[in-house]
Structures are given as C-alpha cells and as structure tokens.
Scaffold this motif. Structure first.
Motif, mmCIF file in Angstrom:
data_model
loop_
_atom_site.group_PDB
_atom_site.id
_atom_site.type_symbol
_atom_site.label_atom_id
_atom_site.label_comp_id
_atom_site.label_asym_id
_atom_site.label_seq_id
_atom_site.Cartn_x
_atom_site.Cartn_y
_atom_site.Cartn_z
ATOM 1 N N PRO A 119 0.824 -1.208 0.000
ATOM 2 C CA PRO A 119 0.000 0.000 0.000
ATOM 3 C C PRO A 119 0.862 1.264 0.000
ATOM 4 O O PRO A 119 2.065 1.225 0.265
ATOM 5 C CB PRO A 119 -0.800 -0.126 1.302
ATOM 6 N N ASP A 120 0.220 2.397 -0.264
ATOM 7 C CA ASP A 120 0.932 3.671 -0.360
ATOM 8 C C ASP A 120 1.533 4.101 0.968
ATOM 9 O O ASP A 120 2.434 4.942 1.002
ATOM 10 C CB ASP A 120 -0.042 4.753 -0.863
ATOM 11 N N ARG A 121 1.068 3.550 2.071
ATOM 12 C CA ARG A 121 1.604 3.949 3.373
ATOM 13 C C ARG A 121 2.959 3.299 3.674
ATOM 14 O O ARG A 121 3.515 3.508 4.756
ATOM 15 C CB ARG A 121 0.596 3.654 4.486
ATOM 16 N N VAL A 122 3.466 2.527 2.745
ATOM 17 C CA VAL A 122 4.799 1.925 2.919
ATOM 18 C C VAL A 122 5.863 2.901 2.413
ATOM 19 O O VAL A 122 5.756 3.449 1.314
ATOM 20 C CB VAL A 122 4.906 0.577 2.177
ATOM 21 N N ILE A 123 6.873 3.131 3.226
ATOM 22 C CA ILE A 123 7.980 4.029 2.893
ATOM 23 C C ILE A 123 9.213 3.184 2.608
ATOM 24 O O ILE A 123 9.542 2.286 3.390
ATOM 25 C CB ILE A 123 8.268 4.985 4.075
ATOM 26 N N ARG A 124 9.885 3.465 1.514
ATOM 27 C CA ARG A 124 11.075 2.700 1.157
ATOM 28 C C ARG A 124 12.350 3.442 1.566
ATOM 29 O O ARG A 124 12.469 4.646 1.347
ATOM 30 C CB ARG A 124 11.110 2.438 -0.357
ATOM 31 N N SER A 125 13.298 2.694 2.123
ATOM 32 C CA SER A 125 14.641 3.231 2.319
ATOM 33 C C SER A 125 15.384 3.129 0.996
ATOM 34 O O SER A 125 15.178 2.183 0.229
ATOM 35 C CB SER A 125 15.407 2.441 3.383
ATOM 36 N N VAL A 126 16.231 4.105 0.739
ATOM 37 C CA VAL A 126 17.005 4.069 -0.495
ATOM 38 C C VAL A 126 18.396 4.595 -0.173
ATOM 39 O O VAL A 126 18.551 5.510 0.644
ATOM 40 C CB VAL A 126 16.305 4.899 -1.597
ATOM 41 N N SER A 127 19.404 3.973 -0.772
ATOM 42 C CA SER A 127 20.777 4.299 -0.377
ATOM 43 C C SER A 127 21.644 4.722 -1.555
ATOM 44 O O SER A 127 22.866 4.697 -1.453
ATOM 45 C CB SER A 127 21.407 3.090 0.317
ATOM 46 N N SER A 128 21.020 5.107 -2.672
ATOM 47 C CA SER A 128 21.793 5.561 -3.830
ATOM 48 C C SER A 128 20.950 6.552 -4.625
ATOM 49 O O SER A 128 19.719 6.535 -4.556
ATOM 50 C CB SER A 128 22.168 4.375 -4.731
ATOM 51 N N VAL A 129 21.625 7.398 -5.389
ATOM 52 C CA VAL A 129 20.922 8.351 -6.249
ATOM 53 C C VAL A 129 20.106 7.588 -7.292
ATOM 54 O O VAL A 129 18.953 7.922 -7.579
ATOM 55 C CB VAL A 129 21.925 9.302 -6.925
ATOM 56 N N ASP A 130 20.703 6.546 -7.837
ATOM 57 C CA ASP A 130 19.986 5.735 -8.827
ATOM 58 C C ASP A 130 18.729 5.126 -8.212
ATOM 59 O O ASP A 130 17.687 5.044 -8.872
ATOM 60 C CB ASP A 130 20.906 4.620 -9.341
ATOM 61 N N GLY A 131 18.815 4.719 -6.965
ATOM 62 C CA GLY A 131 17.640 4.153 -6.289
ATOM 63 C C GLY A 131 16.519 5.164 -6.169
ATOM 64 O O GLY A 131 15.342 4.824 -6.337
ATOM 65 N N VAL A 132 16.870 6.427 -5.887
ATOM 66 C CA VAL A 132 15.843 7.465 -5.796
ATOM 67 C C VAL A 132 15.168 7.647 -7.156
ATOM 68 O O VAL A 132 13.934 7.738 -7.242
ATOM 69 C CB VAL A 132 16.460 8.799 -5.314
ATOM 70 N N HIS A 133 15.959 7.658 -8.229
ATOM 71 C CA HIS A 133 15.387 7.777 -9.574
ATOM 72 C C HIS A 133 14.457 6.598 -9.886
ATOM 73 O O HIS A 133 13.519 6.734 -10.673
ATOM 74 C CB HIS A 133 16.500 7.833 -10.623
ATOM 75 N N GLY A 134 14.723 5.464 -9.266
ATOM 76 C CA GLY A 134 13.918 4.282 -9.546
ATOM 77 C C GLY A 134 12.632 4.198 -8.757
ATOM 78 O O GLY A 134 11.878 3.225 -8.899
ATOM 79 N N LEU A 135 12.368 5.167 -7.905
ATOM 80 C CA LEU A 135 11.179 5.115 -7.050
ATOM 81 C C LEU A 135 10.267 6.327 -7.276
ATOM 82 O O LEU A 135 9.746 6.921 -6.334
ATOM 83 C CB LEU A 135 11.610 5.056 -5.574
ATOM 84 N N VAL A 136 10.099 6.701 -8.515
ATOM 85 C CA VAL A 136 9.283 7.887 -8.860
ATOM 86 C C VAL A 136 7.897 7.774 -8.212
ATOM 87 O O VAL A 136 7.212 6.752 -8.333
ATOM 88 C CB VAL A 136 9.155 8.019 -10.387
ATOM 89 N N GLY A 137 7.511 8.829 -7.509
ATOM 90 C CA GLY A 137 6.190 8.875 -6.886
ATOM 91 C C GLY A 137 6.116 8.236 -5.519
ATOM 92 O O GLY A 137 5.102 8.364 -4.822
ATOM 93 N N ALA A 138 7.181 7.532 -5.108
ATOM 94 C CA ALA A 138 7.127 6.785 -3.850
ATOM 95 C C ALA A 138 7.521 7.657 -2.654
ATOM 96 O O ALA A 138 8.152 8.703 -2.808
ATOM 97 C CB ALA A 138 8.047 5.575 -3.927
ATOM 98 N N ARG A 139 7.151 7.200 -1.483
ATOM 99 C CA ARG A 139 7.600 7.820 -0.233
ATOM 100 C C ARG A 139 8.954 7.189 0.109
ATOM 101 O O ARG A 139 9.063 5.959 0.175
ATOM 102 C CB ARG A 139 6.593 7.583 0.878
ATOM 103 N N VAL A 140 9.967 8.016 0.329
ATOM 104 C CA VAL A 140 11.307 7.461 0.534
ATOM 105 C C VAL A 140 12.015 8.121 1.715
ATOM 106 O O VAL A 140 11.773 9.285 2.040
ATOM 107 C CB VAL A 140 12.196 7.610 -0.730
#
Length: 343
Positions: free
Chosen positions: A89-110
């Motif tokens: 669901p949208d209430r899930v927040i993802r951890s991300v540890s790289s710039v590329d990872g941020v680009h890969g999560l368009v629209g997500a909560r990070v």
C-alpha cells in the motif's frame, strides 16, 4: 510439553514505556522473527502505545504486517533496481541508499540513507548534489543514519550526525526529519536541542523489546528422564555416560534455535579465554547446553535434535521429573517457541 516463552507483561510494557519516554517520536523496529515475539505481537504492542510508524526489515515483512498495523511501514532494507516487486500500500515508505535508487522510485515515499561510519550502504557526500533533481520525483520523508554500536576510536556519535546535518544543509537539502539508530537518549536530546527545526526519530528494536532481560524467560519442559550408570551407552552415536546420572529429554531442539549461535564480538582477555576453552571442549564432544537445572547450565549428552535436546545431569544433582521446566538462556532473535505464556 513445549519450549515456552514466559513474558511478565506488566514489566515488559513498563520497560517499553520508559524507552518511549526517553526517545519521543521513536519508530519501533519489528524485523526478522519479531525479536522472538513474532511480528503480529509486536504490531499489536506498537498499536497499543500509539506509534504512527513501524519499521520492518524487508518488503516481504511489510506485506505480512500491513494487515496487522494500519500506520506507516518503513522498510529498512534499501531499494534496489531489479528487485522482485511486492504489492504494497501507499503507506509503505522505502529506504534508499543511492541516487539511482531514488530515480527508480518515482512517486514513492522514501527515506534516504547517508553513508555513516558503519560503511554498509548509503549516499556519499560527493553524491549529494545529484539528489536535488532526484528528490523532485519522490515524496521525501527524511534522511537516515545507521550508526555503529561501538566506537573503539573514541569518536562521538553526535558529532557524526552533526557532520551529516551540515553536509545536507550545505547541499541545500531539506532537514525536516532525520531517522537515526543506536544513539543514547542524552545524545538524541543534544541533537534535538541543537537542531530544533528538525524532527529526530530514533529507530529502536533491541532496546525497546529486549532491554529488560528479567521480563522474559524461555523454559523447556522435561519429556523423559532415564537413569544411567558410568559407561552405559546411549543415543544415536552410542556415546558413553561419563558418570552415574540421568539422561534428560527436554523440549527445544535445532528447529527452535537451540544450539544455534551467531559469532560474537569478544573484548578482553577473559571472554577470549572462555571462547578458546569452549572451542577446545567442543573438539571432544563436550558442549554446554543453554538449559539450567539446579542452578547450573547442563551439558548436552549429544548434539541437540530437531525438536528436543538430551542433557546429562550427574547424580549429585537433584533428579529432574517429567513435567519439570528448565530455564533456557536462548537468543531471542534466533529462537522459535512453541507457546507464549503471559504472566
């Protein structure tokens, strides 16, 4: 007849309350085997004390816990391109540890992890300039620092966080929320005082759920007791009894985590000497069990089986009886109990 986890619920919850008071806004962590209690039980506890967020280890854990916890779920394992998609669901927040990872999560909560002195994973200082464009396409919940437990070089955890706050500020990145791990309460208070516009949220698992060792206890029930005399043969490999005593079959085997032990970081001469002694005894099939009877940890008669262990209790000790329970010193994060008993 079972391996049981006894919980002094009032004491356990009193400890939780003390931690929550020391770390306002903390994010309880519920990962792995739920610190020995299970995911569902810890989700219930987080709801009871009013947490708005629960941190889990993986997306698979988030998929299981989402039906038990209605608040935000923070996945601690960083996102990687190509990972198996898990419907969440949208209430899930993802951890991300790289710039590329941020680009890969368009629209997500990070939440973006910064590379701490742990040197495990995280965005590096020289990459911060690349984050400006990347975070425009995500919903940034904050930055995070996973800090080491020990600082043998004498460094200061607060100074490390301040250093990253300065780097993020110099890079003109938002500092509204900072998730941190392994800080002391006084250290967190220092940071909050120095950066009043930032909300610091401590991610805490072990200290919250397992910080009061007296609140929980494992016990294995005695299933059988067989008297033996010195020289009697027994077991799968027909070992010999070293003296008169009893073979005690007790609930709790390898499927429960009995006999499993993670490598430990040893400091000091005495702990290292004990480690060497244990290793030496193991070479002659002498292994100390986690089960205690008559005030002493007892030896395995042979390696633990899948669901039971066989101990040797010498004749100078009190004779165990079927139905007695032996306290077992087991690691919560690797133990699977048969039943949980609230007291």
């Amino acid at each position: 007849m079972a391996l049981s986890l006894y919980v002094d619920t009032a004491r356990w919850r009193a400890h939780q309350k003390s931690v929550i008071e020391q770390f306002p806004g903390l994010v309880p962590v519920c990962k792995g085997n739920g610190y020995g209690f299970g995911h569902e039980r810890l989700a219930d506890e987080a709801i009871r004390f009013g947490s708005d967020m629960l941190a889990v280890g993986t997306t698979y854990e988030a998929a299981r816990i989402k039906d038990w916890f209605s608040g935000d779920l923070l996945v601690l394992t960083p996102f990687r391109r190509g990972e198996e998609p898990v419907p969440l669901p949208d209430r899930v927040i993802r951890s991300v540890s790289s710039v590329d990872g941020v680009h890969g999560l368009v629209g997500a909560r990070v939440v973006i992890e910064c590379m701490s002195s742990m040197k495990r994973h995280g965005v590096k200082e020289e990459e911060l300039g690349q984050l400006h464009a990347a975070i425009e396409d995500v919903r940034l919940e904050g930055f995070a620092l996973h800090l080491p437990l020990d600082r043998t070089d004498g460094s200061d955890a607060v100074e490390e966080v301040i250093g990253w706050m300065d780097r993020l500020r110099n890079a003109r990145l938002p500092l509204h929320t900072m998730f941190v791990s392994h800080l002391k309460a006084a250290e967190l208070a220092r940071l909050q005082q120095q950066f009043p516009q930032t909300r610091f949220r401590a991610r805490i698992g072990t200290r919250l759920w397992l910080g009061d060792h007296e609140a929980t206890e494992y016990r294995g029930a005695v299933l059988d007791v067989t008297p033996v005399v010195k020289g009697d043969r027994f077991g799968y490999r027909q070992g010999k009894a070293a003296s008169d005593g009893w073979l005690v079959v007790v609930a709790g085997g390898t499927s429960h985590g009995v006999g499993l032990e993670a490598p430990k970081a040893l400091h000091g001469v005495m702990p290292r000497a004990k480690g060497v002694a244990r290793a030496g005894l193991a070479t002659v099939n002498r292994n100390l069990s986690p089960f205690v009877w008559s005030g002493k940890q007892r030896w395995f008669a042979e390696p633990p089986h899948m669901q039971v262990s066989i101990l040797f209790v010498p004749s100078d000790a009190q004779e165990p009886r079927v139905g007695d329970e032996l306290v077992a010193h087991l690691r919560h994060t690797t133990t699977q109990f048969d039943r949980l008993v609230e007291r």
